[in-house]
Structure formats: structure tokens, C-alpha cells
Design a protein around this motif. Structure first.
Motif, short mmCIF file in Angstrom:
data_model
loop_
_atom_site.label_atom_id
_atom_site.label_comp_id
_atom_site.label_asym_id
_atom_site.label_seq_id
_atom_site.Cartn_x
_atom_site.Cartn_y
_atom_site.Cartn_z
N PRO A 1 -26.07 -87.15 6.44
CA PRO A 1 -25.25 -86.64 7.55
C PRO A 1 -23.76 -86.78 7.23
CG PRO A 1 -26.19 -88.77 8.12
CD PRO A 1 -26.78 -88.39 6.80
N ILE A 2 -22.97 -85.75 7.52
CA ILE A 2 -21.52 -85.75 7.25
C ILE A 2 -20.74 -85.89 8.56
CG2 ILE A 2 -19.59 -84.50 6.22
CD1 ILE A 2 -21.72 -85.38 4.20
N LEU A 3 -21.02 -85.00 9.52
CA LEU A 3 -20.37 -85.05 10.83
C LEU A 3 -21.44 -85.06 11.91
CD1 LEU A 3 -17.51 -82.38 10.42
CD2 LEU A 3 -17.34 -84.85 10.13
N ASN A 4 -21.22 -85.84 12.96
CA ASN A 4 -22.18 -85.93 14.06
C ASN A 4 -21.44 -85.72 15.39
OD1 ASN A 4 -24.34 -86.51 15.73
ND2 ASN A 4 -24.04 -88.72 15.59
N VAL B 1 -21.30 -80.47 13.91
CA VAL B 1 -22.37 -81.17 13.19
C VAL B 1 -22.48 -80.57 11.80
CG1 VAL B 1 -24.85 -81.66 13.13
CG2 VAL B 1 -23.64 -81.62 15.33
N LYS B 2 -22.58 -81.45 10.79
CA LYS B 2 -22.77 -80.98 9.41
C LYS B 2 -23.54 -82.04 8.65
CE LYS B 2 -22.22 -78.18 5.90
NZ LYS B 2 -22.85 -76.84 5.89
N SER B 3 -24.57 -81.61 7.93
CA SER B 3 -25.33 -82.56 7.12
C SER B 3 -25.98 -81.84 5.96
CB SER B 3 -26.39 -83.26 7.97
OG SER B 3 -27.36 -82.34 8.42
N GLU C 1 -23.05 -91.80 6.62
CA GLU C 1 -24.00 -91.63 7.73
C GLU C 1 -23.36 -90.94 8.93
OE1 GLU C 1 -27.27 -92.31 7.42
OE2 GLU C 1 -26.80 -92.87 5.35
N GLY C 2 -22.37 -90.10 8.69
CA GLY C 2 -21.74 -89.34 9.76
C GLY C 2 -20.71 -90.11 10.58
N GLN D 1 -20.92 -90.76 19.44
CA GLN D 1 -20.49 -89.60 18.69
C GLN D 1 -19.31 -89.99 17.81
OE1 GLN D 1 -19.46 -86.81 21.71
NE2 GLN D 1 -21.55 -86.54 22.42
N THR D 2 -19.11 -89.21 16.72
CA THR D 2 -17.94 -89.45 15.87
C THR D 2 -16.81 -88.58 16.41
OG1 THR D 2 -18.76 -87.73 14.38
CG2 THR D 2 -19.27 -89.98 13.80
#
Length: 627
Positions: free
Chosen positions: A326-329, A319-321, A507-508, A543-544
Motif C-alpha cells: 500500500p502507498i496511499l490510504n 488510494v494507491k497500492s 504500509e500507506g 486515514q493518512t
């Protein structure tokens, strides 16, 4: 109508001559591109055309009253102005009419001012241009018109300068690397805009798809000579190859004649007749032709790369935002040996952040990133090489190593390495600050590669590199045995280098697409609006997770390579079927000649054979997938 005539111009700095004796013309409606190696004077030629510099010799004649706009690589904008003030600082009278009208709209109580502005809009037929003006600002993502120029990033400033140049409606638009700092959507819009508009262009660009689809003439500066090709990039490549083959034949003839004349000269004829003196004069010209050498260097680096282990790089529920971004979810992905990944997406969707997570320069907010013990990163960033005052090119390399280890126990000296990166011995002792932008990028690339990385990350490597260097870089990367991750807006480069894409949707949301950029565009264009909306909705719910198509391949008993081949065959068969339909439709033309019928029949037969071959292979893989 001739707009500009360039006659016998030359330019040099000190003892270094960039070019001399160049002549060409620019006519109304032409779209001309200039191609040359970095450091040979492309930007100097643009500056001379724009009137920002003067040639040492020769002259440039322009039509009286010619309005020129010039987009420089590093635009010189007034920092204290707003975007709106910058856009409206123009010689375009219609733009001034639009500005007055928009100001009148801000003061609805002043009916007299509004009426005057409205009538001016009517009188100048400015309504269509107002729509175009707003479209250009929207496409270039220049929406906050009250922001100060001093607060903008380098990319935003470039887009603002581009908008100003386009809206000025010049008779001649001069562009120096117009696609730098634009995302793919912007580049494609600009490409279509130039192809559609009746506008005169003279540009320098490394974007080969841009050259292919926009330009109708290419000027190549090679070995101090200017060559003209009346066509697009494909035509240029074809004719350039033919020219170089002729040059090889001519060089061989010159060498044979030189040997013959040298033998005659050595006999030192006693009779100094007019005829023999003339032959002696001709000898010197023959000698210069015979001894000339083409500088067709290639980067051939058989680097002794450390072997990658079984575990390379793994993302587990990462997860990164950033605030509101949001970048990664809960992102999951595992890199495999020989991975060749391209990353695309709009500016601001997190591409560079993802690279920093890969290399450990940024930490995730949640989840784990596991890096294998044998992984050695080589990271080429957009910032480029830090320039130290008074440092020479050779010293930059020697700071890293005097010698570079190659395979089979061989080694390469710093001087030899630089020569392979197109820096001759004289250039190696130039000060780094005197290099062109492209030469600095080439030197920086060299410093990254010589560290023997087995996991290479390139963030916009093609910016400021010339077409010649790009071809060399591509040749090197095609043979690179390690993992490769590329972020680039250069579609031609991506098509040639990568075999699958991470598409950052924002948006991730990240899609893993099995193919290159052209495959992706064809796929996207084939989706209707409802399918795109459904796809985006499904992605946002879950999820991505990277590489679903690879997982499908595992479940269906297909290897990674077979799954990629399967998807590629589907796309190729679809393209061939479309081609077949086009050929069949061509037979319906009532004006078709017997010769054209014969050519069409041959092409149709070849296309049908390819369809049969690829379909047969597709069925073979299908059976394996179902077994």
C-alpha cells in the motif's frame, strides 16, 4: 605510515587537459575527500589511484602489498553470479573462512567438515567479523543472497558493490559517490561506520554532512591547482573563503603591477642590459597572473514564471497500492502557494509513485487528484537526459527554445543560458555522450528549468552533482517563487531548501512533519520506543491525511507562517537550553584557564539573550493561538 604518494600527475583527452602537476599523499588512517567541479577529472584521479588507469605524466607510488578496494559510480559486477558469490569473491582470508563455516552449517551430517571449519573460525578470531559481515548485509538490505546480480536494480547493485568493498577489509578504500542510491537510514549508518572504524578512505562525494562528519582532510581541485585543508567540511568552507579573499587581493596587486610594467614595456628601452632583459621576462609572468579570471559563475535566472491560481493541487481520499504494497490510504492534502515540501522515507515506500501521481504519470486506484488550470509542472526524474548519438550540448537546449523569456521583457539566448549553468562556449559544442555523469545531470536540470515551470518536482536532483553546482542550485531554489517538491537523500540540501516533510513510513502511512530533516532527526531521537510504537499504531488505525499541524494552526487562529514559526521556536529554544547547560557544565572543569572562562562567559551571556528573545516571541504567538 605513507600508503600512496602521487607525484606530478597529469591527464588529458586529446587537446583537453583535465589536470596537470598534481601531487599529494595518503597516510594510514586518513579520511580524505576530493572536491572539484564536474568534468575536471575527479573520477580520473580515482581510477589512477585504483590502478584502473595511468596518468599521462608523473607517477603513483604505493606501499608494497597494499590492498585497495574501489567502489565505482557504476560498478562492474558479474551478472550471472549470486549476491553470496559476489560478496565472497574477496581477497579477505577471514571472509573465506566464514564462507567455509556457513557451507559446513548447511551440511550438518558432515561433522569432520564442520569441525575443521569451526577450528578455522577460532584460529582466525572470525566470530566478530562474522557478526559485522551480517550487519553490513542487513543494513544495506541485501537479504536474498541467492538472487542473481543480473536481476538487481541499479541501486541494489551499488549497495552490493559497497558491501563487497567494505567486507574486503582493504588497506585503502576508494569511494566514488558512496551515498548515491542509499536511503537516509543507510547513509547515517555508513557515516557512523566510517567515523567509528580505523579505515583509510579517499572519496568523492557530494554529501556535505558526510564530508562534515567523516573526513579529516579535504583536497580541492580548483583552476587546475590542488589545495589541501586539514579539517572537515566546515573548516574547508572557512579556509576556502579566506583563500579566495587572498586571491582577490593578490589579483588586484598583480593588475596594478601589470599596468606599471606595461607602461615601461611600451617605452621600449633601448639599453638591453641583463637587468632589463630579466625585467622583460618577469613581465610575461606578471601579465599571466594579472589577466587570469576566476570562473565563479552563478545561476541567475529571473524566469518569467506563469502565476499560480488559487487552486493548485488537491488530493481527496486518494488510494494507491501495488500487490502487497500500500502507498496511499485515503490520503488528503491541498498544496498552497510557495509550498516547499521535502519527501523522505526508505526505498520502496512509494516516494517516486507519489511524484508520478502528482504529475499525472500514474493514476490513483481511488479518490480524486485535482490540478489547477494554471499549474505547469517541471519534473526532474532520476533517469536523467536521453542521450542522442552525435548531439551537441547547445543542440539539446535549442530543441526546446532558441531564447528564454525573462522578466521585464528581457530574454536569454540558449548560449547565455548554458554559460550560467557552467558550460563555457567551448563546452557547448562538445558531444553530450562525452560529458561526465554530473555534467549530464546539470544539462538535464537546465532543460527542466527553462520550460518556466511554476510547480517544480525534483527526484534525487543532487546525485552526481558536484558541491560547487549544488551551492549554485540551492541559491536558485531559495529564490524560486513557485511550488517545490523534493525527494532527496541529501540531508544538507533538504535542510536548506524545504520547510516541511512528508515522511513515508511504509504500509500507506505518511506523516507531515513541520520542519527540515535535522529537525525531524532531533524529534525522532527524542521519542522513546514506546512513543514511536504508539504513534505508528495510531497512524495505522486512521486515514493518512497530510498536514495535521497546519489544520491545528487554522483552529488556533494562527496563520500557516505563524504555526511554522511557533514549532521552529520550540525546537530552537530546546537547542539553546541544551547549549546553555553545556556551557554551565564547562565551568566545572578544574583545568579551565582565565581566557577560557572569559570566552565561556561571553558565549553563555549570548545564549541566554537568545533564549529570552525567542521565548518572548513564543509567548506572543501562544497568546494569539489561544485568543
Amino acid at each position: 605510515m605513507n600508503l600512496v604518494s602521487v607525484e606530478e600527475i597529469s591527464k588529458g583527452f586529446g587537446e583537453r587537459i583535465l589536470f596537470s602537476g598534481l601531487s599529494f599523499g595518503i597516510n594510514a588512517g586518513q579520511k580524505i575527500a576530493l572536491i572539484a567541479q564536474n568534468g575536471t577529472g575527479k573520477t580520473s584521479i580515482l581510477n589512477i589511484l585504483a590502478g584502473k588507469d595511468q596518468p599521462d605524466t608523473g607517477m603513483v607510488n604505493t606501499r608494497k602489498g597494499l590492498r585497495i578496494s574501489y567502489l565505482e559510480q557504476d560498478p562492474d559486477l558479474q551478472e550471472d553470479l549470486t549476491l553470496e558469490e559476489t560478496v565472497f569473491r574477496s581477497d579477505n582470508e577471514i571472509l573465506k573462512v566464514i564462507r567455509d563455516y556457513e557451507k559446513a552449517l548447511d551440511n550438518p551430517g558432515d561433522q569432520k567438515r564442520y569441525q575443521k571449519a569451526f577450528e578455522a573460525m577460532e584460529r582466525n578470531s572470525a566470530w566478530d567479523f562474522e557478526t559485522q559481515y551480517k550487519q553490513i548485509l542487513f543494513r544495506l538490505q541485501l537479504t536474498d543472497l541467492q538472487a542473481r546480480v543480473g536481476t538487481l536494480s541499479g541501486g541494489q547493485k551499488k549497495r552490493l558493490a559497497l558491501a563487497h568493498a567494505l567486507l574486503n577489509k582493504p588497506d585503502l578504500l576508494i569511494l566514488d559517490e558512496p551515498t548515491n542510491h542509499l536511503d537516509l537510514e543507510m547513509i547515517e549508518w555508513l557515516e557512523n561506520y566510517f567515523a567509528r572504524e580505523s579505515i583509510t578512505l579517499f572519496m568523492v562525494t557530494h554529501d556535505r554532512y558526510f564530508l562534515e562528519r567523516v573526513c579529516d582532510e579535504i583536497l580541492e581541485l580548483d583552476g587546475g591547482k590542488l589545495y589541501s585543508y586539514k579539517g572537515n567540511y566546515s573548516y574547508f568552507l572557512e579556509k576556502k573563503e579566506a583563500r579566495e579573499m587572498r586571491d582577490v587581493v593578490e589579483l588586484h596587486k598583480s593588475k596594478q603591477l601589470y599596468k606599471k610594467e606595461l607602461d615601461w614595456m611600451r617605452r621600449q628601452p633601448k639599453a638591453r642590459t641583463t637587468k632589463s632583459k630579466s625585467r622583460i621576462d618577469d613581465f610575461h609572468e606578471i601579465k599571466s597572473k594579472a589577466l587570469q579570471r576566476r570562473k565563479d559563475h552563478e545561476v541567475q535566472l529571473e524566469i518569467n514564471m506563469e502565476r499560480l491560481g488559487s487552486k493548485i493541487l488537491e488530493f481527496h481520499n486518494v488510494v494507491k497500492s501495488f500487490p502487497d504494497t500500500p502507498i496511499l490510504n485515503k490520503f488528503n492534502y491541498s498544496f498552497v502557494k510557495g509550498e516547499r515540501l521535502g519527501i523522505i522515507g526508505k526505498n520502496g515506500t512509494g516516494k517516486t509513485t507519489f511524484l508520478n501521481l502528482l504529475t499525472g504519470n500514474a493514476l490513483p486506484d481511488g479518490g480524486k487528484i485535482i490540478t489547477g488550470e494554471t499549474v505547469k509542472f517541471g519534473y526532474y526524474t532520476q533517469e536523467g537526459i536521453p542521450v542522442k548519438e552525435g548531439q551537441k550540448v547547445i543542440e539539446v537546449i535549442r530543441e526546446i527554445a532558441e531564447y528564454i523569456p525573462l522578466k521585464k521583457g528581457r530574454q536569454l539566448s540558449a548560449q547565455q543560458l548554458l554559460e550560467r549553468f557552467l558550460f563555457d562556449r567551448k563546452k557547448q559544442y562538445d558531444f553530450v555522450e562525452k560529458l561526465s555523469g554530473g555534467e549530464k545531470k546539470r544539462l538535464y536540470l537546465c532543460t527542466v528549468l527553462i520550460q518556466n515551470p511554476n510547480f517544480l518536482i525534483l527526484d534525487e536532483p543532487t546525485n552526481d552533482l558536484d558541491v560547487v553546482t549544488l551551492n549554485v542550485l540551492e541559491s536558485f531554489l531559495l529564490d524560486y517563487p513557485g511550488c517545490l517538491v523534493v525527494v532527496s537523500h541529501d540531508r544538507y540540501f533538504m535542510d536548506k531548501i524545504v520547510d516541511h516533510l512528508f515522511v513515508f513510513r511504509g504500509e500507506g502511512v505518511i506523516d507531515d512533519f513541520p520542519g527540515n530533516y535535522s529537525d525531524f532527526r532531533a524529534y525522532e531521537d527524542s521519542l522513546d520506543a514506546s512513543k514511536k510504537a504508539e504513534k505508528a499504531s495510531d497512524a495505522e488505525k486512521g486515514q493518512t491525511t497530510g498536514s495535521p499541524w497546519r489544520e491545528e494552526g487554522k483552529r488556533s487562529n494562527l496563520s500557516y507562517a505563524e504555526q511554522k514559526e511557533y514549532k521552529q521556536l520550540e525546537r530552537e529554544i530546546q537547542k539553546l537550553e541544551t547549549r546553555k547547560k553545556e556551557l554551565q557544565d564547562a565551568f566545572l572543569n578544574p583545568d579551565i584557564t582565565p581566557e577560557e572562562i572569559a570566552d565561556l562567559s561571553k558565549s553563555l551571556q549570548e545564549t541566554e539573550q537568545q533564549i529570552d528573545q525567542k521565548t518572548e516571541r513564543w509567548f506572543e504567538i501562544s497568546v494569539r493561538a489561544e485568543s
